[in-house]
Design a protein around this motif. Structure first.
Motif, short mmCIF file in Angstrom:
data_model
loop_
_atom_site.label_atom_id
_atom_site.label_comp_id
_atom_site.label_asym_id
_atom_site.label_seq_id
_atom_site.Cartn_x
_atom_site.Cartn_y
_atom_site.Cartn_z
N VAL A 91 -2.03 -48.88 -41.53
CA VAL A 91 -2.22 -47.52 -40.94
C VAL A 91 -1.39 -47.14 -42.92
O VAL A 91 -0.69 -46.99 -43.12
CB VAL A 91 -2.15 -46.52 -39.83
N ARG A 92 -2.72 -46.42 -44.00
CA ARG A 92 -2.00 -45.37 -44.76
C ARG A 92 -1.69 -44.45 -44.29
O ARG A 92 -2.44 -43.91 -44.21
CB ARG A 92 -3.39 -45.25 -46.04
N PRO A 93 -0.42 -44.04 -45.14
CA PRO A 93 0.43 -42.71 -45.18
C PRO A 93 -0.78 -41.77 -45.13
O PRO A 93 -1.37 -41.90 -46.53
CB PRO A 93 1.34 -42.90 -46.02
N GLY A 94 -0.51 -40.49 -44.17
CA GLY A 94 -1.69 -39.40 -44.82
C GLY A 94 -0.27 -38.24 -45.08
O GLY A 94 -0.26 -38.34 -46.44
N VAL A 95 -1.05 -37.38 -44.86
CA VAL A 95 -0.38 -35.38 -44.81
C VAL A 95 1.02 -35.85 -44.97
O VAL A 95 1.76 -36.39 -44.05
CB VAL A 95 -1.31 -34.82 -44.51
N GLY A 96 1.47 -35.55 -46.20
CA GLY A 96 3.49 -35.92 -46.30
C GLY A 96 4.08 -36.94 -46.77
O GLY A 96 5.38 -37.23 -46.72
N GLY A 97 3.04 -37.68 -46.77
CA GLY A 97 3.11 -39.39 -46.89
C GLY A 97 4.04 -40.14 -45.65
O GLY A 97 4.05 -41.31 -45.79
N GLU A 98 3.06 -39.68 -44.56
CA GLU A 98 3.80 -40.21 -43.10
C GLU A 98 2.66 -41.10 -43.02
O GLU A 98 1.64 -40.44 -42.44
CB GLU A 98 4.09 -39.02 -42.21
N ILE A 99 2.98 -42.16 -41.92
CA ILE A 99 2.41 -42.35 -41.09
C ILE A 99 2.37 -42.19 -39.53
O ILE A 99 2.83 -42.22 -38.66
CB ILE A 99 2.78 -44.20 -40.82
N GLN A 100 0.67 -41.61 -39.41
CA GLN A 100 0.48 -41.02 -38.21
C GLN A 100 0.11 -41.98 -37.01
O GLN A 100 -1.09 -42.12 -37.75
CB GLN A 100 -0.64 -39.64 -38.62
N LEU A 101 0.60 -41.19 -35.70
CA LEU A 101 -0.06 -42.17 -34.88
C LEU A 101 -1.69 -41.86 -34.69
O LEU A 101 -2.12 -43.00 -33.53
CB LEU A 101 1.43 -42.15 -34.14
N THR A 102 -1.75 -40.67 -35.38
CA THR A 102 -3.57 -40.23 -34.75
C THR A 102 -4.40 -41.18 -35.00
O THR A 102 -5.39 -41.63 -34.83
CB THR A 102 -3.56 -38.64 -34.44
N ASP A 103 -4.17 -41.20 -36.61
CA ASP A 103 -4.44 -42.39 -37.02
C ASP A 103 -4.90 -43.57 -36.61
O ASP A 103 -5.81 -44.67 -36.82
CB ASP A 103 -4.35 -42.43 -39.33
N ALA A 104 -3.50 -44.19 -36.58
CA ALA A 104 -3.63 -45.26 -35.87
C ALA A 104 -4.18 -45.65 -33.68
O ALA A 104 -5.18 -46.10 -33.64
CB ALA A 104 -2.48 -46.21 -34.88
N LEU A 105 -4.59 -44.36 -33.67
CA LEU A 105 -5.11 -44.05 -31.90
C LEU A 105 -6.27 -44.35 -32.66
O LEU A 105 -7.77 -44.88 -31.93
CB LEU A 105 -4.70 -42.77 -31.61
N ALA A 106 -7.19 -43.71 -34.07
CA ALA A 106 -8.45 -43.35 -33.79
C ALA A 106 -8.99 -44.60 -34.12
O ALA A 106 -10.25 -45.27 -33.41
CB ALA A 106 -8.72 -42.71 -35.51
N ILE A 107 -8.39 -45.99 -34.83
CA ILE A 107 -8.60 -46.79 -34.73
C ILE A 107 -8.84 -48.00 -34.00
O ILE A 107 -9.65 -48.61 -33.47
CB ILE A 107 -7.30 -47.71 -35.56
N LEU A 108 -7.49 -47.83 -32.37
CA LEU A 108 -7.66 -47.99 -31.78
C LEU A 108 -8.73 -48.48 -30.87
O LEU A 108 -9.19 -49.10 -30.32
CB LEU A 108 -6.35 -47.88 -30.96
#
Length: 288
Positions: free
Chosen positions: A221-238
């Motif tokens: 997962v690429r860093p999102g807002v604020g340069g943070e790795i978002q769990l939500t982005d990973a859940l969407a991929i899952l």
């Protein structure tokens, strides 16, 4: 993926607690009490009630006192014994025996997804539950156990959902999907704090039972807002690659990370205590 018993919980506890300054300048927000019990102790007790054996605390520098809370306190216990407070001594001993506590360090504040990823080597190749300390769930069947049971029935990652007013959907991650049963959906949309046109009014709450494959997803997962790795982005991929369920849990949720939510939690938990309920009700009824 074969269904397994949930034996490990990951509790991110590295945040600075800025919403509770100045109280959290020197005291970790996770140790702020609800009545007389640290918030994080409620979270660990819920994990244990769900069958968890190992609790992995993801901490930052300066959070050592959280670990101390779940350790033996010989000097304190000796004092309680000398003063005849044997029941209280046993309560302190029971806290240290609640679970096997393991800590890992999150060296940089790179987001919730990164905090979960820090626990990869300790979790290993088994499903686990992620529990956010700001979400306190008061329920006859512990919230984490409700999710673990849903995971056991279906063998898919499961996240906690709660209905919220449409006007509040911009405050939460929002999930939508097709119904599996009265309380379960198979998620096909997951939007973090939608500014308009939310896909539903089902908000994601801080309980997640996840397969170990989430770690590989978090690593890409690429860093999102604020340069943070978002769990939500990973859940969407899952959800796309393996499938993901949302479960509308039964119980009352309090946002202990919000000042008003924290006050509500204190009042409601105090009302559950026989020695406090009467005086508190009398006090509240007299407020004008």
């Amino acid at each position: 993926m074969p269904t397994k018993t949930i034996r490990k919980a990951v509790i991110p506890a590295a945040g600075l607690g800025t919403r509770f300054l100045p109280a959290t300048k020197a005291v970790p927000k996770e140790l702020l009490p609800i009545v007389d019990t640290p918030t994080i102790q409620y979270i660990v007790a819920e994990a244990v009630a769900a069958g968890v054996r190992d609790v992995i605390l993801v901490c930052a520098r300066g959070k050592e006192s959280i670990v101390d809370h779940f350790d033996l306190a010989g000097e304190l216990e000796a004092h309680l014994e000398r003063t005849g407070k044997l029941e209280l001594k046993q309560q302190m001993r029971d806290i240290a025996r609640m679970a096997h506590i393991v800590t890992v360090r999150q060296q940089e504040p790179l987001g919730l997804g990164h905090a979960v990823l820090c626990a990869k080597d300790v979790v290993g190749d088994e499903p686990f539950v992620v529990m956010l300390g700001d979400d306190v769930i008061d329920a006859p069947i512990p919230g984490a156990k409700q999710l673990a049971d849903c995971f056991g029935r279906h063998g898919l990652g499961t996240i906690a959902l709660m209905e919220v007013p449409r006007e509040d959907t911009h405050l939460y991650g929002i999930a939508a999907g097709s119904a599996v049963d009265d309380r379960t959906i198979r998620i096909d949309a997951l939007v973090e704090k939608p500014r308009k046109d939310p896909p539903s009014n089902l908000a994601v709450i801080g309980r997640y039972v996840l397969p170990p494959s989430i770690f590989e997803i978090l690593e890409r997962v690429r860093p999102g807002v604020g340069g943070e790795i978002q769990l939500t982005d990973a859940l969407a991929i899952l959800a796309r690659e393996e499938g993901l369920l949302g479960y509308r849990f039964q119980g009352e949720r309090y946002d202990a990370g919000d000042r008003f939510g924290y006050l509500k939690a204190n009042i409601m938990y105090a009302l559950k205590r026989p020695e406090l309920a009467g005086p508190l009700r009398a006090f509240l009824s007299g407020i004008k």
